[in-house]
Scaffold this motif. Structure first.
Motif, PDB file in Angstrom:
ATOM      1  N   MET A  30       0.847  -1.192   0.000  1.00 24.62           N
ATOM      2  CA  MET A  30       0.000   0.000   0.000  1.00 24.62           C
ATOM      3  C   MET A  30       0.885   1.245   0.000  1.00 24.62           C
ATOM      4  SD  MET A  30      -1.420   0.003   3.929  1.00 24.62           S
ATOM      5  CE  MET A  30      -2.259   1.539   3.672  1.00 24.62           C
ATOM      6  N   VAL A  32       1.501   4.998   1.219  1.00 24.79           N
ATOM      7  CA  VAL A  32       1.145   5.892   2.324  1.00 24.79           C
ATOM      8  C   VAL A  32       1.566   7.311   1.953  1.00 24.79           C
ATOM      9  CG1 VAL A  32       1.489   6.425   4.746  1.00 24.79           C
ATOM     10  CG2 VAL A  32       1.423   4.036   3.987  1.00 24.79           C
ATOM     11  N   VAL A  36       0.959   9.242   8.321  1.00 22.54           N
ATOM     12  CA  VAL A  36      -0.098   8.300   8.688  1.00 22.54           C
ATOM     13  C   VAL A  36       0.360   7.480   9.890  1.00 22.54           C
ATOM     14  CG1 VAL A  36      -1.512   6.365   7.928  1.00 22.54           C
ATOM     15  CG2 VAL A  36      -0.887   8.177   6.307  1.00 22.54           C
ATOM     16  N   ARG A  37      -0.419   7.487  10.963  1.00 22.05           N
ATOM     17  CA  ARG A  37      -0.071   6.738  12.167  1.00 22.05           C
ATOM     18  C   ARG A  37      -0.724   5.356  12.226  1.00 22.05           C
ATOM     19  NH1 ARG A  37      -0.299  11.117  17.160  1.00 22.05           N
ATOM     20  NH2 ARG A  37       1.300  12.556  16.334  1.00 22.05           N
ATOM     21  N   ALA A  38      -1.864   5.212  11.606  1.00 17.52           N
ATOM     22  CA  ALA A  38      -2.576   3.933  11.681  1.00 17.52           C
ATOM     23  C   ALA A  38      -3.390   3.724  10.418  1.00 17.52           C
ATOM     24  CB  ALA A  38      -3.486   3.889  12.907  1.00 17.52           C
ATOM     25  N   VAL A  39      -3.585   2.453  10.083  1.00 18.34           N
ATOM     26  CA  VAL A  39      -4.404   2.074   8.933  1.00 18.34           C
ATOM     27  C   VAL A  39      -5.435   1.064   9.412  1.00 18.34           C
ATOM     28  CG1 VAL A  39      -4.426   0.991   6.671  1.00 18.34           C
ATOM     29  CG2 VAL A  39      -2.522   2.466   7.307  1.00 18.34           C
ATOM     30  N   ARG A  40      -6.676   1.225   9.007  1.00 22.87           N
ATOM     31  CA  ARG A  40      -7.747   0.332   9.429  1.00 22.87           C
ATOM     32  C   ARG A  40      -8.449  -0.238   8.206  1.00 22.87           C
ATOM     33  NH1 ARG A  40     -12.059   2.905  13.325  1.00 22.87           N
ATOM     34  NH2 ARG A  40     -10.204   2.861  14.679  1.00 22.87           N
ATOM     35  N   LEU A  41      -8.736  -1.549   8.275  1.00 20.40           N
ATOM     36  CA  LEU A  41      -9.484  -2.219   7.216  1.00 20.40           C
ATOM     37  C   LEU A  41     -10.935  -2.336   7.654  1.00 20.40           C
ATOM     38  CD1 LEU A  41      -9.511  -3.804   4.516  1.00 20.40           C
ATOM     39  CD2 LEU A  41      -9.051  -5.873   5.867  1.00 20.40           C
ATOM     40  N   GLN A  42     -11.841  -1.835   6.828  1.00 19.41           N
ATOM     41  CA  GLN A  42     -13.257  -1.857   7.157  1.00 19.41           C
ATOM     42  C   GLN A  42     -14.042  -2.632   6.100  1.00 19.41           C
ATOM     43  OE1 GLN A  42     -13.934   2.455   7.551  1.00 19.41           O
ATOM     44  NE2 GLN A  42     -14.479   2.072   9.695  1.00 19.41           N
TER      45      GLN A  42
END
Length: 278
Positions: A30, A32, A36-42
């Motif tokens: 991916m 960036v 960016v401190r965090a990545v979330r999968l939704q």
């Protein structure tokens, strides 16, 4: 068709399905941009389905799950299992590239085997073993007029009774013991007689009597047992009653089991065996 093994060879369907079954995680690259401190999968989901009658099925149809028309070597919703009469050869260990599908090797005595070990199941004609190749002790391999090879109980001393079928269907390493069959092994002599190698305690060409020091009646399906004489008899004919086991020729002792010292003697006739008159 674009998937390959680590050695560069093309991955078969079986190898690909086993690869998917053992997969524990999925990684993807991916990009960036910025801090960016965090990545979330939704909104990730996986559809599951059950085979059911369309007229009575509850819930909505799952369009993303297919039901494959498998070749004979495979079975299952996605052809992920061995078909009837086949097994997955895992002799190559956990190396997916070494997995192959093979037909059951059961010596033409069964059409079924364990789908993962290849162990033959429901062997016919009295045999057992991984390949239905073992004839159990007390049996003999014989070829009939139809050229068919069977493993039948020894006639030692008599033919199998209704309690023990002529052909034994054995499961894995277990098999029933036939009444009136007291042989370790035998050799067929003609169509109605066997030369028997008897088990311990049996005697005669067909194991039809007990050896000296034993009692019973094999011809009437009464197994031979050691005379219960506390070790105080000689191993010779007539030492104990051939049917009841009553001790008849006790040495320095008396009683039904030779358990007592004779008159005018004292000591321990059973354990120490030191009966004496001194």
């Amino acid at each position: 068709s674009s998937f390959t093994n680590q050695n560069g060879s093309a991955m078969s369907r079986l190898q690909f399905l086993n690869f998917l079954a053992r997969m524990r995680r999925i990684s993807w690259p991916m990009a960036v941009v910025g801090n960016v401190r965090a990545v979330r999968l939704q909104d990730a989901s996986l559809e599951l389905a059950e085979v059911s009658d369309a007229s009575s099925a509850a819930g909505r149809p799952v369009r993303g799950v297919e039901r494959c028309a498998c070749p004979k070597e495979f079975s299952g919703l996605s052809c992920q299992l061995p078909g009837r009469g086949f097994f997955i050869d895992t002799s190559g260990g956990r190396d997916v590239s070494q997995l192959t599908i093979k037909p059951c090797a059961c010596s033409n005595r069964s059409e079924l085997c364990d789908p993962f070990s290849g162990q033959c199941l429901n062997c016919r004609d009295g045999f057992y073993g991984k390949k239905c190749e073992v004839c159990p002790p007390g049996h003999v391999i014989e070829t009939g007029s139809d050229r068919k090879t069977i493993c039948r109980p020894c006639r030692c001393p008599g033919q199998p009774s209704s309690q023990c079928p002529h052909f034994l269907n054995s499961a894995l390493q277990r098999y029933p013991r036939c009444p009136r069959n007291f042989a370790e092994r035998c050799e067929a002599l003609g169509s109605d007689m066997d030369i028997c190698t008897c088990k311990e305690g049996y005697d005669g060409v067909n194991c039809e009597r007990c050896k000296p020091g034993y009692y019973g009646d094999p011809a009437r399906n009464l197994p031979c047992q050691p005379c219960p004489c506390s070790g105080n008899i000689l191993m010779e004919p007539g030492s104990c009653h051939n049917i009841t086991g009553e001790c008849l020729r006790c040495q320095n002792s008396t009683g039904y089991y030779c358990e007592l010292c004779t008159d005018w003697m004292f000591g321990d006739s059973v354990d120490a065996k030191n009966c004496t008159g001194e």
